[in-house]
Design a protein around this motif. Structure first.
Motif, PDB file in Angstrom:
ATOM      1  N   ASP A 354       0.850  -1.189   0.000  1.00 20.73           N
ATOM      2  CA  ASP A 354       0.000   0.000   0.000  1.00 20.73           C
ATOM      3  C   ASP A 354       0.891   1.247   0.000  1.00 20.73           C
ATOM      4  OD1 ASP A 354      -2.025  -1.877   0.686  1.00 20.73           O
ATOM      5  OD2 ASP A 354      -1.481  -1.652   2.809  1.00 20.73           O
ATOM      6  N   ALA A 355       0.260   2.388  -0.378  1.00 20.06           N
ATOM      7  CA  ALA A 355       0.953   3.668  -0.166  1.00 20.06           C
ATOM      8  C   ALA A 355       0.645   4.040   1.281  1.00 20.06           C
ATOM      9  CB  ALA A 355       0.426   4.720  -1.111  1.00 20.06           C
ATOM     10  N   VAL A 356       1.706   4.101   2.103  1.00 14.16           N
ATOM     11  CA  VAL A 356       1.472   4.321   3.532  1.00 14.16           C
ATOM     12  C   VAL A 356       1.899   5.723   3.937  1.00 14.16           C
ATOM     13  CG1 VAL A 356       1.939   3.464   5.859  1.00 14.16           C
ATOM     14  CG2 VAL A 356       1.924   1.863   3.934  1.00 14.16           C
ATOM     15  N   ASP A 357       0.958   6.459   4.502  1.00 17.93           N
ATOM     16  CA  ASP A 357       1.274   7.782   5.027  1.00 17.93           C
ATOM     17  C   ASP A 357       1.668   7.592   6.497  1.00 17.93           C
ATOM     18  OD1 ASP A 357       1.230  10.240   6.253  1.00 17.93           O
ATOM     19  OD2 ASP A 357      -0.450  10.999   5.044  1.00 17.93           O
ATOM     20  N   MET A 358       2.962   7.657   6.767  1.00 17.94           N
ATOM     21  CA  MET A 358       3.462   7.330   8.102  1.00 17.94           C
ATOM     22  C   MET A 358       2.940   8.308   9.159  1.00 17.94           C
ATOM     23  SD  MET A 358       5.023   5.066   9.816  1.00 17.94           S
ATOM     24  CE  MET A 358       5.870   4.005   8.680  1.00 17.94           C
ATOM     25  N   ASP A 359       2.794   9.594   8.768  1.00 18.62           N
ATOM     26  CA  ASP A 359       2.273  10.570   9.741  1.00 18.62           C
ATOM     27  C   ASP A 359       0.882  10.172  10.214  1.00 18.62           C
ATOM     28  OD1 ASP A 359       4.480  12.296   9.689  1.00 18.62           O
ATOM     29  OD2 ASP A 359       3.830  13.071   7.742  1.00 18.62           O
ATOM     30  N   GLU A 360       0.085   9.801   9.236  1.00 14.70           N
ATOM     31  CA  GLU A 360      -1.287   9.409   9.553  1.00 14.70           C
ATOM     32  C   GLU A 360      -1.289   8.145  10.425  1.00 14.70           C
ATOM     33  OE1 GLU A 360      -4.290   9.452   6.153  1.00 14.70           O
ATOM     34  OE2 GLU A 360      -4.182   7.341   6.731  1.00 14.70           O
ATOM     35  N   LEU A 361      -0.409   7.197  10.065  1.00 18.16           N
ATOM     36  CA  LEU A 361      -0.345   5.930  10.791  1.00 18.16           C
ATOM     37  C   LEU A 361       0.067   6.148  12.248  1.00 18.16           C
ATOM     38  CD1 LEU A 361      -0.886   3.076   9.759  1.00 18.16           C
ATOM     39  CD2 LEU A 361       1.570   2.757   9.520  1.00 18.16           C
ATOM     40  N   ALA A 383       6.842  12.938   8.480  1.00 19.07           N
ATOM     41  CA  ALA A 383       7.483  12.140   7.438  1.00 19.07           C
ATOM     42  C   ALA A 383       7.159  12.645   6.041  1.00 19.07           C
ATOM     43  CB  ALA A 383       7.031  10.694   7.557  1.00 19.07           C
ATOM     44  N   GLN A 384       5.989  13.237   5.899  1.00 18.42           N
ATOM     45  CA  GLN A 384       5.472  13.749   4.612  1.00 18.42           C
ATOM     46  C   GLN A 384       5.216  12.689   3.540  1.00 18.42           C
ATOM     47  OE1 GLN A 384       8.280  16.768   4.546  1.00 18.42           O
ATOM     48  NE2 GLN A 384       7.106  18.001   5.968  1.00 18.42           N
ATOM     49  N   PRO A 385       6.155  12.494   2.558  1.00 16.92           N
ATOM     50  CA  PRO A 385       5.721  11.636   1.441  1.00 16.92           C
ATOM     51  C   PRO A 385       5.416  10.205   1.887  1.00 16.92           C
ATOM     52  CG  PRO A 385       8.061  12.040   1.320  1.00 16.92           C
ATOM     53  CD  PRO A 385       7.545  12.852   2.451  1.00 16.92           C
ATOM     54  N   THR A 388       5.925   2.851   0.415  1.00 18.48           N
ATOM     55  CA  THR A 388       5.191   1.668  -0.009  1.00 18.48           C
ATOM     56  C   THR A 388       5.383   0.565   1.018  1.00 18.48           C
ATOM     57  OG1 THR A 388       5.759   2.304  -2.232  1.00 18.48           O
ATOM     58  CG2 THR A 388       4.848   0.089  -1.952  1.00 18.48           C
ATOM     59  N   GLY A 389       4.286  -0.048   1.451  1.00 23.36           N
ATOM     60  CA  GLY A 389       4.427  -1.118   2.438  1.00 23.36           C
ATOM     61  C   GLY A 389       3.075  -1.664   2.860  1.00 23.36           C
ATOM     62  N   ASP A 390       3.112  -2.509   3.871  1.00 26.02           N
ATOM     63  CA  ASP A 390       1.890  -3.126   4.366  1.00 26.02           C
ATOM     64  C   ASP A 390       1.360  -2.271   5.517  1.00 26.02           C
ATOM     65  OD1 ASP A 390       0.082  -4.818   5.803  1.00 26.02           O
ATOM     66  OD2 ASP A 390       0.965  -6.539   4.754  1.00 26.02           O
ATOM     67  N   ARG A 391       0.310  -1.513   5.236  1.00 25.81           N
ATOM     68  CA  ARG A 391      -0.182  -0.516   6.190  1.00 25.81           C
ATOM     69  C   ARG A 391      -0.536  -1.145   7.541  1.00 25.81           C
ATOM     70  NH1 ARG A 391      -4.154   2.762   8.130  1.00 25.81           N
ATOM     71  NH2 ARG A 391      -3.649   4.977   7.932  1.00 25.81           N
ATOM     72  N   GLU A 392      -1.257  -2.255   7.468  1.00 28.94           N
ATOM     73  CA  GLU A 392      -1.741  -2.863   8.695  1.00 28.94           C
ATOM     74  C   GLU A 392      -0.569  -3.355   9.558  1.00 28.94           C
ATOM     75  OE1 GLU A 392      -4.913  -5.663   7.978  1.00 28.94           O
ATOM     76  OE2 GLU A 392      -4.528  -6.491   9.982  1.00 28.94           O
ATOM     77  N   ARG A 393       0.385  -4.002   8.891  1.00 23.79           N
ATOM     78  CA  ARG A 393       1.509  -4.550   9.663  1.00 23.79           C
ATOM     79  C   ARG A 393       2.418  -3.454  10.210  1.00 23.79           C
ATOM     80  NH1 ARG A 393       1.196  -9.864   9.429  1.00 23.79           N
ATOM     81  NH2 ARG A 393       0.350 -10.804   7.544  1.00 23.79           N
ATOM     82  N   LEU A 394       2.612  -2.379   9.434  1.00 25.33           N
ATOM     83  CA  LEU A 394       3.435  -1.274   9.946  1.00 25.33           C
ATOM     84  C   LEU A 394       2.740  -0.609  11.130  1.00 25.33           C
ATOM     85  CD1 LEU A 394       4.803   0.230   6.610  1.00 25.33           C
ATOM     86  CD2 LEU A 394       6.074  -1.079   8.323  1.00 25.33           C
ATOM     87  N   GLY A 395       1.412  -0.527  11.049  1.00 28.31           N
ATOM     88  CA  GLY A 395       0.632   0.003  12.176  1.00 28.31           C
ATOM     89  C   GLY A 395       0.840  -0.886  13.400  1.00 28.31           C
ATOM     90  N   HIS A 396       0.911  -2.188  13.149  1.00 29.04           N
ATOM     91  CA  HIS A 396       1.122  -3.150  14.231  1.00 29.04           C
ATOM     92  C   HIS A 396       2.492  -2.947  14.896  1.00 29.04           C
ATOM     93  CE1 HIS A 396       0.244  -6.577  16.557  1.00 29.04           C
ATOM     94  NE2 HIS A 396       1.012  -7.444  15.921  1.00 29.04           N
ATOM     95  N   ASP A 424      17.265   9.285   2.134  1.00 31.04           N
ATOM     96  CA  ASP A 424      16.477   8.237   1.459  1.00 31.04           C
ATOM     97  C   ASP A 424      15.731   7.315   2.396  1.00 31.04           C
ATOM     98  OD1 ASP A 424      17.496   9.239  -0.767  1.00 31.04           O
ATOM     99  OD2 ASP A 424      18.902   7.601  -1.185  1.00 31.04           O
ATOM    100  N   ALA A 425      15.770   7.597   3.684  1.00 33.46           N
ATOM    101  CA  ALA A 425      15.078   6.697   4.593  1.00 33.46           C
ATOM    102  C   ALA A 425      14.219   7.479   5.561  1.00 33.46           C
ATOM    103  CB  ALA A 425      16.073   5.843   5.352  1.00 33.46           C
ATOM    104  N   LEU A 426      13.146   6.807   5.948  1.00 26.61           N
ATOM    105  CA  LEU A 426      12.224   7.385   6.896  1.00 26.61           C
ATOM    106  C   LEU A 426      12.526   6.711   8.225  1.00 26.61           C
ATOM    107  CD1 LEU A 426       9.408   8.652   7.550  1.00 26.61           C
ATOM    108  CD2 LEU A 426       8.449   6.506   6.779  1.00 26.61           C
ATOM    109  N   THR A 427      12.760   7.502   9.268  1.00 26.18           N
ATOM    110  CA  THR A 427      13.069   6.883  10.553  1.00 26.18           C
ATOM    111  C   THR A 427      12.000   7.241  11.580  1.00 26.18           C
ATOM    112  OG1 THR A 427      15.389   7.139  10.025  1.00 26.18           O
ATOM    113  CG2 THR A 427      14.879   6.591  12.295  1.00 26.18           C
ATOM    114  N   VAL A 428      11.556   6.229  12.293  1.00 23.90           N
ATOM    115  CA  VAL A 428      10.587   6.450  13.359  1.00 23.90           C
ATOM    116  C   VAL A 428      11.226   5.952  14.650  1.00 23.90           C
ATOM    117  CG1 VAL A 428       8.289   5.893  14.236  1.00 23.90           C
ATOM    118  CG2 VAL A 428       8.666   6.061  11.772  1.00 23.90           C
TER     119      VAL A 428
END
Ligand code: ADP
Length: 501
Positions: A354-361, A383-385, A388-396, A424-428
């Motif tokens: 999925d297109a995952v919006d990390m801020d929203e997640l 994070a802004q842009p 791509t990933g598995d929204r549900e699992r990243l939320g988990h 090039d990387a998003l860090t949480v």
């Protein structure tokens, strides 16, 4: 006048000859080599200082005696039998064990030649020898050490292969030979060296997750590139279909120039352990399925009851039913996690793209958890842009990190989630101000079922599967997960995901 001249010439020649003899005698006396001359009967007629230094006998003691005195254990007539050989112009060469005057053993390297007079008639034997005791002892020690090492290698339960820099086998032990269907290591080695058997063709090899492992990625190939390598691999004997699990460890051995000279690979058979583990995984999988069905039915009935009582204005009952539903949701999540770990172990996790919006997640996860805790869940950065990933699992993953942060910081009042962009990387990151983690445990936290169980931590409930699941999910997204912590001073868990796609 003529006579006088001839006389003078004779005197000069004799003088020269005497000088020559004197010169030779001096050399013979002082060379460190042993020089012994005997007549044809074996009686010693010359004995130099080198011989005295080695054997401890003086020339006076030995002149007139025979070399038999020096070699008590030997049949000294042997060289006499060899006399014909010597007379034919061949030298005798050998290594003899002798005795010094004090009874100690001395090893000498002997060369015997025939001694002739000016007419060419054989008049005796000249033996030149050198003390090789130290070398002999060293050789014996080396061969003893080699025998011991071979006995050890022969008796270890692990398989061992040593290859040279060109990946040609130079050593295999019996364990490997038996696995490859050869009666002994000698026969396997001969077959490999003759090209009759091929290491890579005999077995099909998979990595820990069941993916074919290319020859270039096998530990021994990595060792040939100068790296130490370790891998859990599965082998299938192409001839018999037999499967093995082995823990393979390979080490490079470097020469003096720092080039890889040999690679040693050690194979530990872990088939039994692995099968046990697979049975355990299978059990968890089955148990989770068995639990899931009644839970789903229970949940459906609770929903129905809730709707009915809501319609009939039975608010008290609705409240009770909501609590029941919460517990059912907890159980359902737990069962889902259990199912996930058995799937992950078998490499069967499918990720959505999925297109995952990390801020929203992040906001969503915080909004879900905030009502369940007194900690303030704070968000910093953005994070802004989308990635791509598995929204549900990243939320988990976020839920796992946040619940841990809350659970392991009972005295603190906040948890900080930071979202950042870097190269090039998003860090949480999820930071807590709680109990922290001792350094000795930090390496292993992401392992399955790993829990820090010191006395003071025993009060925290859990199964030790959250971080394992989170780590695997991030890994499978091509990302990284790590942590920083000081015991007693809180922890920060990080993950980064590539934003490239
Ligand atoms: P669980 O929390 O169910 O035990 P996890 O896999 O999530 O399992 O975590 C493994 C272990 O790591 C925990 O048992 C705990 O000891 C430690 N741990 C995880 N997160 C934290 C944290 N934020 N602070 C301190 N310890 C933690």
């Amino acid at each position: 006048m003529r006579d006088w001249q001839r006389n003078q010439q004779d005197i000069t020649e004799r003088k020269l000859a005497e000088e020559q003899l004197q010169f030779q005698a001096t050399i013979l006396r002082y060379v460190t080599d042993i020089v012994i001359v005997t007549d044809l009967q074996g009686t010693i007629t010359y004995w130099n200082e080198g011989a005295s230094a080695v054997f401890g006998y003086s020339a006076e003691e030995m002149l007139g005696s025979t070399p038999a005195r020096l070699y008590p254990g030997r049949n000294i007539t042997q060289p006499v039998q060899d006399l014909e050989h010597l007379l034919a112009g061949f030298d005798y060469l050998g290594e003899w064990e002798g005795r010094r005057k004090d009874g100690t053993v001395v090893w000498v390297d002997i060369k015997t030649t025939i001694l002739r007079d000016t007419e060419g008639t054989a008049i005796g034997l000249i033996g030149i020898a050198r003390d090789i005791t130290a070398r002999k002892q060293l050789t014996e020690e080396v061969s003893r050490a080699k025998e011991q090492l071979e006995a050890i290698l022969y008796n270890v339960a692990d398989g061992i292969i040593v290859v040279d820099a060109n990946d040609r086998p130079v050593y295999v032990n019996d364990v490997i030979a038996r696995q490859a269907g050869f009666p002994s290591s000698t026969e396997l080695l001969a077959a490999l060296q003759a090209g009759v058997a091929h290491r890579q063709e005999k077995f099909t090899v998979w990595d820990e997750w069941g993916r074919p492992l290319p020859v270039s990625e096998r530990p021994i190939a990595q060792a040939l590139r100068g790296k130490q390598a370790k891998a859990l691999v599965q082998y299938q004997d192409n001839a018999t279909g037999q499967l093995y699990w082995t823990l393979t460890r390979a080490h490079p051995i470097f020469d003096a120039q720092g080039q890889v000279q040999l690679a040693v690979s050690v194979y530990t058979d872990v088939t039994e352990q692995k099968e046990l583990e697979q049975r355990k995984d299978h059990f968890i999988n089955m148990a989770s399925h068995e639990l899931k069905t009644p839970l789903t039915i229970l949940s459906a009935h609770t929903q129905l009851l809730r709707e009915r009582f809501a319609a009939e204005d039975g608010q008290d009952v609705v409240r009770q039913l909501c609590k029941m539903d919460d517990q059912i949701t907890r159980l359902t999540n737990l069962v889902a996690d259990l199912l996930d770990i058995s799937r992950m172990q078998a490499g069967q996790i499918e990720l959505a793209r999925d297109a995952v919006d990390m801020d929203e997640l992040v906001h969503e996860a915080v909004a879900n958890l905030q009502p369940t805790t007194t900690h303030h869940l704070l968000i910093e950065g953005a994070a802004q842009p989308p990635i791509t990933g598995d929204r549900e699992r990243l939320g988990h993953v976020l839920i796992i990190l946040l619940t841990n942060a809350i659970k392991y910081s009972p005295q603190a009042d906040s948890v900080v989630v930071r979202v950042a962009y870097a190269r090039d990387a998003l860090t949480v990151s999820v930071q807590d101000f709680g109990i922290g983690i001792a350094r000795s445990h930090q390496q292993r936290l992401f392992e399955r079922f790993y829990r820090v169980l010191s006395k003071k931590d025993q009060t925290y409930p859990g199964l030790g599967i959250g971080l394992y699941i989170a780590y695997e999910i991030i890994q499978r997204h091509g990302g990284k997960m790590w942590m920083e912590s000081v015991e007693g001073n809180g922890s920060t868990f990080f993950f980064s995901l590539p934003t490239g796609e």
